[in-house]
Design a protein around this motif. Structure first.
Motif, short mmCIF file in Angstrom:
data_model
loop_
_atom_site.label_atom_id
_atom_site.label_comp_id
_atom_site.label_asym_id
_atom_site.label_seq_id
_atom_site.Cartn_x
_atom_site.Cartn_y
_atom_site.Cartn_z
N GLN A 54 0.82 -1.22 0.00
CA GLN A 54 0.00 0.00 0.00
C GLN A 54 0.85 1.26 0.00
N LEU A 55 2.15 1.11 0.26
CA LEU A 55 3.06 2.26 0.25
C LEU A 55 3.88 2.33 -1.04
N HIS A 56 3.54 1.52 -2.03
CA HIS A 56 4.26 1.55 -3.29
C HIS A 56 3.70 2.64 -4.21
N THR A 57 3.85 3.88 -3.74
CA THR A 57 3.40 5.06 -4.49
C THR A 57 4.58 6.01 -4.64
N PRO A 58 4.50 6.97 -5.57
CA PRO A 58 5.62 7.91 -5.75
C PRO A 58 6.05 8.61 -4.47
N MET A 59 5.08 9.07 -3.66
CA MET A 59 5.43 9.81 -2.45
C MET A 59 6.33 8.98 -1.53
N MET A 136 2.90 10.97 -12.93
CA MET A 136 4.00 10.47 -12.09
C MET A 136 4.18 8.96 -12.28
N PRO A 137 4.48 8.52 -13.50
CA PRO A 137 4.72 7.08 -13.70
C PRO A 137 6.01 6.64 -13.01
N GLN A 138 6.15 5.35 -12.86
CA GLN A 138 7.31 4.80 -12.15
C GLN A 138 8.63 5.20 -12.82
N ARG A 139 8.64 5.23 -14.14
CA ARG A 139 9.87 5.58 -14.86
C ARG A 139 10.28 7.02 -14.56
N LEU A 140 9.31 7.94 -14.51
CA LEU A 140 9.63 9.33 -14.21
C LEU A 140 10.16 9.47 -12.78
N CYS A 141 9.54 8.76 -11.84
CA CYS A 141 10.00 8.82 -10.44
C CYS A 141 11.44 8.35 -10.33
N ALA A 142 11.74 7.23 -11.00
CA ALA A 142 13.12 6.71 -10.98
C ALA A 142 14.08 7.70 -11.63
N SER A 143 13.63 8.37 -12.70
CA SER A 143 14.48 9.34 -13.38
C SER A 143 14.76 10.56 -12.51
N LEU A 144 13.74 11.02 -11.77
CA LEU A 144 13.92 12.17 -10.88
C LEU A 144 14.91 11.85 -9.75
N VAL A 145 14.80 10.65 -9.19
CA VAL A 145 15.73 10.25 -8.13
C VAL A 145 17.14 10.10 -8.70
N ALA A 300 0.88 0.54 8.10
CA ALA A 300 1.77 -0.40 7.43
C ALA A 300 2.73 -1.04 8.44
N LEU A 301 3.24 -0.23 9.38
CA LEU A 301 4.13 -0.77 10.41
C LEU A 301 3.39 -1.78 11.27
N TRP A 302 2.17 -1.46 11.65
CA TRP A 302 1.37 -2.38 12.48
C TRP A 302 1.14 -3.70 11.76
N LYS A 303 0.82 -3.64 10.46
CA LYS A 303 0.59 -4.86 9.68
C LYS A 303 1.85 -5.71 9.60
N VAL A 304 3.01 -5.06 9.42
CA VAL A 304 4.27 -5.79 9.36
C VAL A 304 4.55 -6.48 10.69
N LEU A 305 4.32 -5.77 11.81
CA LEU A 305 4.55 -6.35 13.14
C LEU A 305 3.60 -7.51 13.41
N VAL A 306 2.33 -7.35 13.03
CA VAL A 306 1.35 -8.43 13.22
C VAL A 306 1.73 -9.65 12.38
N ARG A 307 2.15 -9.40 11.12
CA ARG A 307 2.53 -10.48 10.22
C ARG A 307 3.72 -11.26 10.77
#
Length: 311
Positions: A54-59, A136-145, A300-307
């Motif tokens: 769920q955190l796999h977004t450009p931000m 903000m496609p993935q390719r543009l995000c990678a290019s900006l970084v 997301a942190l809570w889900k990782v800890l529960v998992r």
């Protein structure tokens, strides 16, 4: 190595934060704790973003690189500073000084660039939400970084080539806790003219471009937030932007204090304290700013800890 009546330096002495022996152990413990929190917090952010779909977004992609940069930026100076609290002779060899300078300069500029990129990302997300995926496609995000890292490396090459092309001679003491430009130039026994002007010019350009990008983005973002009809959507946008603005204000404000204001306006001790803020404290605070104020990261942190607990 002798050069006429002068001795060319092969190592330097770092004066550190204090000359009071009674403060060494308390300061060592304090900065060791800060460094451990910095590494744990930033690496945890990177891990959570990597494993949480769920955190796999450009931000969050940009945030993971900011956390990585924070870890490297703090690591460029903190381990040596910690070691020097425990040593009577606080020497740093010439190659170590060059390496420390390069890493600090590289990731310092990466921070500037990433914060500007994150401001642009927030502009697209809030002002053009229906076009966000297209803009903000993935390719543009990678290019900006990638562009952020390349620009930083280019700046570091210019900076390093100019500063370390100088000849340094005694006394060998750098009045700082790491190898920074102003105290290094004071040890130069050759003309530091170009080494003062060119790095300052490149840094000024980077600051100007990134600060303007951030300011222009927020000129459009703030009115757009006020126009959001949903109170929940407005609150989410506000908290996201306020976290970014807090980081921008802390980092830009402290670095500009050092590099843009006249050096004669402040004592070296004041500059050391400001350097501690942007090189050691802010990298520790950034994960807290983004995680404690961000429901998605906490979930997301809570889900990782529960998992992990179930597994």
């Amino acid at each position: 190595m002798a050069n006429g009546n002068r001795t060319v330096l092969s190592e330097f002495i770092l004066s550190g934060l204090t000359s009071d022996p009674q403060l060494r152990i308390p300061l060592f413990m304090l900065f060791l704790l800060i460094y451990m929190v910095t590494l744990l917090g930033n690496l945890l952010i990177v891990l959570i973003i990597r494993v949480s779909s769920q955190l796999h977004t450009p931000m969050y992609f940009f945030l993971s690189h900011l956390s990585f940069s924070d870890s490297c930026y703090s690591s460029s100076v903190t381990p040596k500073m910690l070691a020097n609290f425990l040593l009577d002779k606080k020497t740093i060899s010439y190659p170590e000084c060059v390496a420390q300078f390069c890493v600090a300069a590289t990731f310092g500029v990466v921070e500037y660039c990433l914060l500007a990129v994150m401001a642009y990302d927030r502009y697209v997300a809030i002002c053009k939400p229906l076009l966000y995926i297209v803009c903000m496609p993935q390719r543009l995000c990678a290019s900006l970084v990638t562009a952020s890292y390349l620009a930083s490396c280019l700046n570091t090459v210019v900076y390093t080539a100019n500063v370390f092309s100088l000849t340094f001679c005694g006394p060998p003491e750098i009045n700082h806790f790491y190898c920074d430009v102003p105290p290094l130039l004071k040890l130069s026994c050759s003309d530091p003219g170009l080494a003062q002007v060119l790095p300052a010019a490149t840094m000024a350009v980077i600051m100007l471009v990134t600060v303007l990008t951030t300011l222009i983005s927020y000129v459009y973002i703030l009115p757009a937030i006020l126009k959001i009809q949903s109170s929940g959507g407005r609150q989410k946008a506000f908290f996201t932007c306020s976290s970014h603005l807090m980081t921008v204000t802390l980092f830009y404000g402290t670095t500009m204090f050092i590099y843009l204001l006249p050096s004669s306006s402040f004592s070296m001790d004041q500059k050391k304290l400001v350097s501690v803020c942007y090189m050691i404290l802010i990298p520790m605070l950034n994960p807290m700013i983004y995680s404690l104020r961000n429901k998605e990261v906490k979930d997301a942190l809570w889900k990782v800890l529960v998992r992990e607990r179930i597994g």
